[in-house]
Design a protein around this motif. Structure first.
Motif, PDB file in Angstrom:
ATOM      1  N   CYS A   3      -6.504   3.850  10.393  1.00 36.70           N
ATOM      2  CA  CYS A   3      -5.223   3.193  10.506  1.00 36.70           C
ATOM      3  C   CYS A   3      -5.027   2.900  12.088  1.00 36.70           C
ATOM      4  O   CYS A   3      -4.307   3.464  12.518  1.00 36.70           O
ATOM      5  N   GLU A  62      -3.279   0.289  12.908  1.00 31.90           N
ATOM      6  CA  GLU A  62      -1.891  -0.141  13.271  1.00 31.90           C
ATOM      7  C   GLU A  62      -0.995   1.270  13.442  1.00 31.90           C
ATOM      8  O   GLU A  62       0.320   1.172  13.633  1.00 31.90           O
ATOM      9  N   ILE A  98       0.864  -1.083  -0.135  1.00 30.66           N
ATOM     10  CA  ILE A  98      -0.040   0.054  -0.087  1.00 30.66           C
ATOM     11  C   ILE A  98       1.008   1.299  -0.016  1.00 30.66           C
ATOM     12  O   ILE A  98       1.823   1.479   0.987  1.00 30.66           O
ATOM     13  N   CYS A 102      -7.281   2.160   4.887  1.00 31.59           N
ATOM     14  CA  CYS A 102      -7.186   3.733   4.704  1.00 31.59           C
ATOM     15  C   CYS A 102      -7.604   4.289   3.218  1.00 31.59           C
ATOM     16  O   CYS A 102      -7.786   5.186   3.106  1.00 31.59           O
ATOM     17  N   ALA A 116       0.137   3.084  11.074  1.00 26.82           N
ATOM     18  CA  ALA A 116       1.436   2.843  10.123  1.00 26.82           C
ATOM     19  C   ALA A 116       1.555   4.023   9.394  1.00 26.82           C
ATOM     20  O   ALA A 116       2.542   4.137   8.713  1.00 26.82           O
ATOM     21  N   ILE A 117       1.125   5.008   9.546  1.00 26.99           N
ATOM     22  CA  ILE A 117       1.153   6.321   8.487  1.00 26.99           C
ATOM     23  C   ILE A 117       1.621   7.536   9.383  1.00 26.99           C
ATOM     24  O   ILE A 117       1.151   8.003  10.200  1.00 26.99           O
ATOM     25  N   CYS A 154       2.775  -1.553   8.543  1.00 29.34           N
ATOM     26  CA  CYS A 154       1.283  -1.571   7.623  1.00 29.34           C
ATOM     27  C   CYS A 154       1.248  -3.064   7.352  1.00 29.34           C
ATOM     28  O   CYS A 154       2.016  -3.895   6.978  1.00 29.34           O
ATOM     29  N   THR A 155      -0.029  -3.491   7.566  1.00 27.59           N
ATOM     30  CA  THR A 155      -0.478  -5.020   7.423  1.00 27.59           C
ATOM     31  C   THR A 155      -1.033  -5.178   6.060  1.00 27.59           C
ATOM     32  O   THR A 155      -1.828  -6.139   5.673  1.00 27.59           O
ATOM     33  N   SER A 156      -1.338  -4.087   5.285  1.00 27.46           N
ATOM     34  CA  SER A 156      -2.009  -3.913   3.706  1.00 27.46           C
ATOM     35  C   SER A 156      -3.612  -4.367   4.253  1.00 27.46           C
ATOM     36  O   SER A 156      -4.054  -4.912   3.270  1.00 27.46           O
ATOM     37  N   CYS A 157      -4.097  -3.907   5.100  1.00 26.01           N
ATOM     38  CA  CYS A 157      -5.530  -4.391   5.429  1.00 26.01           C
ATOM     39  C   CYS A 157      -6.479  -3.379   4.456  1.00 26.01           C
ATOM     40  O   CYS A 157      -7.624  -3.982   4.492  1.00 26.01           O
ATOM     41  N   GLY A 158      -5.784  -2.485   4.047  1.00 27.16           N
ATOM     42  CA  GLY A 158      -6.695  -1.732   3.014  1.00 27.16           C
ATOM     43  C   GLY A 158      -7.917  -0.512   3.338  1.00 27.16           C
ATOM     44  O   GLY A 158      -8.484   0.074   2.830  1.00 27.16           O
ATOM     45  N   ILE A 213       3.738   5.457   4.570  1.00 26.68           N
ATOM     46  CA  ILE A 213       3.462   4.344   5.061  1.00 26.68           C
ATOM     47  C   ILE A 213       4.814   3.631   5.610  1.00 26.68           C
ATOM     48  O   ILE A 213       5.425   3.270   4.572  1.00 26.68           O
TER      49      ILE A 213
HETATM   50  S1  SF4 Z   1      -3.409  -0.731   4.534  1.00 31.52           S
HETATM   51 FE1  SF4 Z   1      -4.150  -0.745   6.646  1.00 31.52          FE
HETATM   52  S2  SF4 Z   1      -2.220  -0.979   8.236  1.00 31.52           S
HETATM   53 FE2  SF4 Z   1      -1.612   0.026   6.164  1.00 31.52          FE
HETATM   54  S3  SF4 Z   1      -1.386   2.194   6.223  1.00 31.52           S
HETATM   55 FE3  SF4 Z   1      -3.560   1.410   5.467  1.00 31.52          FE
HETATM   56  S4  SF4 Z   1      -4.919   1.519   7.265  1.00 31.52           S
HETATM   57 FE4  SF4 Z   1      -2.796   1.361   8.010  1.00 31.52          FE
END
Ligand code: SF4
Ligand code: SF4
Ligand code: SF4
Length: 159
Positions: free
Chosen positions: A122, A124, A100, A147, A126-127, A141-145, A137
Protein backbone atom coordinates in the motif's frame (compact mmCIF):
# COMPACT_ATOMS: atom_id res chain seq x y z
CA UNK A 1 7.01 1.22 -7.47
CA UNK A 2 6.04 -1.73 -9.63
CA UNK A 3 9.38 -3.39 -8.88
CA UNK A 4 8.81 -2.97 -5.17
CA UNK A 5 5.43 -4.64 -5.37
CA UNK A 6 6.70 -7.48 -7.55
CA UNK A 7 9.55 -8.05 -5.12
CA UNK A 8 7.15 -8.26 -2.21
CA UNK A 9 4.83 -10.54 -4.10
CA UNK A 10 7.58 -13.05 -4.78
CA UNK A 11 7.53 -13.82 -1.06
CA UNK A 12 3.81 -14.48 -0.96
CA UNK A 13 3.83 -18.22 -1.51
CA UNK A 14 0.90 -19.16 0.62
CA UNK A 15 -1.81 -21.17 -1.12
CA UNK A 16 -4.84 -19.07 -1.86
CA UNK A 17 -8.23 -20.41 -2.76
CA UNK A 18 -9.89 -19.17 -5.90
CA UNK A 19 -11.91 -16.02 -5.19
CA UNK A 20 -15.01 -15.03 -7.08
CA UNK A 21 -16.25 -11.45 -6.89
CA UNK A 22 -19.66 -10.53 -8.23
CA UNK A 23 -19.09 -6.79 -7.95
CA UNK A 24 -18.37 -4.99 -11.22
CA UNK A 25 -15.57 -2.45 -10.76
CA UNK A 26 -15.22 0.05 -13.62
CA UNK A 27 -12.09 2.00 -14.60
CA UNK A 28 -12.20 5.28 -12.61
CA UNK A 29 -12.80 7.70 -15.49
CA UNK A 30 -16.46 7.59 -16.40
CA UNK A 31 -19.32 10.01 -15.84
CA UNK A 32 -22.35 7.99 -16.88
CA UNK A 33 -22.43 4.22 -16.41
CA UNK A 34 -24.96 3.84 -19.21
CA UNK A 35 -22.32 4.84 -21.76
CA UNK A 36 -20.51 1.56 -21.18
CA UNK A 37 -23.54 -0.29 -22.48
CA UNK A 38 -24.12 2.12 -25.37
CA UNK A 39 -20.58 2.52 -26.67
CA UNK A 40 -18.39 -0.43 -25.65
CA UNK A 41 -20.43 -2.79 -27.79
CA UNK A 42 -18.77 -1.11 -30.82
CA UNK A 43 -15.23 -1.34 -29.45
CA UNK A 44 -12.68 -4.12 -29.28
CA UNK A 45 -11.70 -3.38 -25.71
CA UNK A 46 -9.09 -0.76 -26.56
CA UNK A 47 -8.71 0.37 -22.93
CA UNK A 48 -7.65 -3.10 -21.83
CA UNK A 49 -4.73 -3.10 -24.25
CA UNK A 50 -3.31 0.10 -22.76
CA UNK A 51 -3.55 -0.85 -19.08
CA UNK A 52 0.00 -1.05 -17.75
CA UNK A 53 -1.11 -3.36 -14.96
CA UNK A 54 -3.22 -5.56 -17.22
CA UNK A 55 -6.15 -5.37 -14.82
CA UNK A 56 -8.80 -4.28 -17.33
CA UNK A 57 -10.78 -7.26 -18.54
CA UNK A 58 -13.59 -7.22 -21.06
CA UNK A 59 -16.86 -8.84 -20.03
CA UNK A 60 -19.15 -10.84 -22.29
CA UNK A 61 -21.26 -7.72 -22.84
CA UNK A 62 -18.04 -6.04 -24.11
CA UNK A 63 -17.82 -3.60 -21.18
CA UNK A 64 -14.54 -3.21 -19.26
CA UNK A 65 -14.12 -4.10 -15.60
CA UNK A 66 -11.16 -4.15 -13.23
CA UNK A 67 -9.79 -7.45 -11.98
CA UNK A 68 -7.78 -7.01 -8.76
CA UNK A 69 -6.78 -10.66 -8.43
CA UNK A 70 -3.33 -10.03 -9.92
CA UNK A 71 -2.74 -6.32 -9.40
CA UNK A 72 -4.20 -2.86 -8.89
CA UNK A 73 -4.78 0.46 -10.59
CA UNK A 74 -1.98 3.02 -10.72
CA UNK A 75 -4.36 5.75 -11.98
CA UNK A 76 -2.03 6.15 -14.94
CA UNK A 77 -4.83 7.62 -17.14
CA UNK A 78 -3.92 5.46 -20.14
CA UNK A 79 -7.28 3.71 -20.38
CA UNK A 80 -9.02 7.09 -20.52
CA UNK A 81 -6.54 8.74 -22.88
CA UNK A 82 -6.98 5.93 -25.39
CA UNK A 83 -10.73 5.32 -25.16
CA UNK A 84 -12.00 6.09 -28.68
CA UNK A 85 -15.58 6.83 -27.60
CA UNK A 86 -15.07 9.12 -24.59
CA UNK A 87 -16.75 6.63 -22.31
CA UNK A 88 -13.61 7.09 -20.24
CA UNK A 89 -12.20 10.62 -20.05
CA UNK A 90 -9.36 12.00 -17.94
CA UNK A 91 -11.56 14.89 -16.83
CA UNK A 92 -13.88 12.39 -15.10
CA UNK A 93 -11.03 10.95 -13.02
CA UNK A 94 -12.00 9.92 -9.51
CA UNK A 95 -11.19 7.25 -6.98
CA UNK A 96 -12.47 3.80 -7.89
CA UNK A 97 -16.01 3.64 -6.54
CA UNK A 98 -15.77 0.67 -4.21
CA UNK A 99 -14.91 0.38 -0.56
CA UNK A 100 -11.98 -1.84 0.34
CA UNK A 101 -12.40 -3.56 3.70
CA UNK A 102 -10.63 -6.11 5.86
CA UNK A 103 -12.71 -9.08 6.99
CA UNK A 104 -11.77 -9.47 10.65
CA UNK A 105 -12.82 -13.10 10.72
CA UNK A 106 -10.43 -14.07 7.91
CA UNK A 107 -7.52 -11.72 8.68
CA UNK A 108 -4.55 -13.39 10.37
CA UNK A 109 -3.56 -10.30 12.34
CA UNK A 110 -7.05 -9.82 13.69
CA UNK A 111 -6.76 -13.40 14.92
CA UNK A 112 -3.45 -12.93 16.76
CA UNK A 113 -1.09 -14.22 14.05
CA UNK A 114 1.37 -11.55 12.98
CA UNK A 115 1.03 -10.67 9.29
CA UNK A 116 1.92 -7.49 7.41
CA UNK A 117 1.38 -8.77 3.88
CA UNK A 118 -1.03 -6.00 2.96
CA UNK A 119 0.90 -3.13 4.53
CA UNK A 120 3.95 -2.78 2.31
CA UNK A 121 2.17 -2.94 -1.09
CA UNK A 122 0.00 0.00 0.00
CA UNK A 123 1.90 3.02 -1.28
CA UNK A 124 -0.75 5.30 0.25
CA UNK A 125 0.15 3.95 3.69
CA UNK A 126 -3.58 3.60 4.27
CA UNK A 127 -3.48 0.47 6.41
CA UNK A 128 -2.94 1.12 10.12
CA UNK A 129 -1.92 -1.62 12.52
CA UNK A 130 -2.93 -0.96 16.10
CA UNK A 131 -0.20 -2.38 18.35
CA UNK A 132 1.11 -4.60 15.52
CA UNK A 133 -2.29 -6.24 15.13
CA UNK A 134 -5.79 -5.21 14.03
CA UNK A 135 -5.13 -3.68 10.60
CA UNK A 136 -7.67 -1.09 9.55
CA UNK A 137 -8.02 0.69 6.21
CA UNK A 138 -8.15 4.45 6.64
CA UNK A 139 -9.35 7.51 4.78
CA UNK A 140 -6.31 7.77 2.50
CA UNK A 141 -7.30 4.54 0.71
CA UNK A 142 -7.79 5.21 -3.00
CA UNK A 143 -9.40 1.80 -3.63
CA UNK A 144 -6.55 0.98 -5.99
CA UNK A 145 -6.86 -2.71 -5.12
CA UNK A 146 -3.16 -3.51 -4.86
CA UNK A 147 -3.37 -4.92 -1.34
CA UNK A 148 -6.02 -7.50 -2.28
CA UNK A 149 -3.78 -10.02 -4.03
CA UNK A 150 -1.17 -9.92 -1.26
CA UNK A 151 -3.43 -11.16 1.51
CA UNK A 152 -2.72 -14.87 2.09
CA UNK A 153 -6.23 -15.54 3.40
CA UNK A 154 -8.24 -13.41 0.96
CA UNK A 155 -9.39 -11.25 3.85
CA UNK A 156 -9.46 -8.00 1.88
CA UNK A 157 -12.81 -7.56 0.26
CA UNK A 158 -14.62 -5.17 -2.08
CA UNK A 159 -17.92 -3.59 -1.06
S1 SF4 B 1 -6.86 -0.44 -1.90
FE1 SF4 B 1 -4.86 0.55 -2.37
S2 SF4 B 1 -4.84 2.44 -1.11
FE2 SF4 B 1 -6.48 1.12 -0.30
S3 SF4 B 1 -5.51 -0.01 1.38
FE3 SF4 B 1 -5.33 -1.31 -0.46
S4 SF4 B 1 -3.33 -0.81 -1.39
FE4 SF4 B 1 -3.84 0.82 0.11
S1 SF4 C 1 -5.65 4.03 -14.91
FE1 SF4 C 1 -3.99 2.80 -15.77
S2 SF4 C 1 -3.71 1.10 -14.32
FE2 SF4 C 1 -5.71 2.01 -13.89
S3 SF4 C 1 -7.18 0.80 -15.12
FE3 SF4 C 1 -6.59 2.59 -16.36
S4 SF4 C 1 -4.89 1.88 -17.62
FE4 SF4 C 1 -5.12 0.40 -15.93
S1 SF4 D 1 -11.87 1.81 -24.80
FE1 SF4 D 1 -13.70 2.95 -24.20
S2 SF4 D 1 -15.29 2.25 -25.62
FE2 SF4 D 1 -13.60 0.74 -25.71
S3 SF4 D 1 -14.18 -0.85 -24.20
FE3 SF4 D 1 -12.88 0.64 -23.15
S4 SF4 D 1 -14.35 2.08 -22.21
FE4 SF4 D 1 -15.44 0.95 -23.80
Amino acid sequence: MKERRNFLKSFTKVFKEDKKENIIVRPPYYEDKDFFYKECINCDGVCSTFCEENIIKIAQDKTPYLDFTQGGCTYCDQCAVNCPSDVLKVEYKKNIEVKIQIDMLKCLSWNDTMCFSCKDPCLENAIDFVGLFKPTIGQSCTSCGFCISYCPTNAITIK
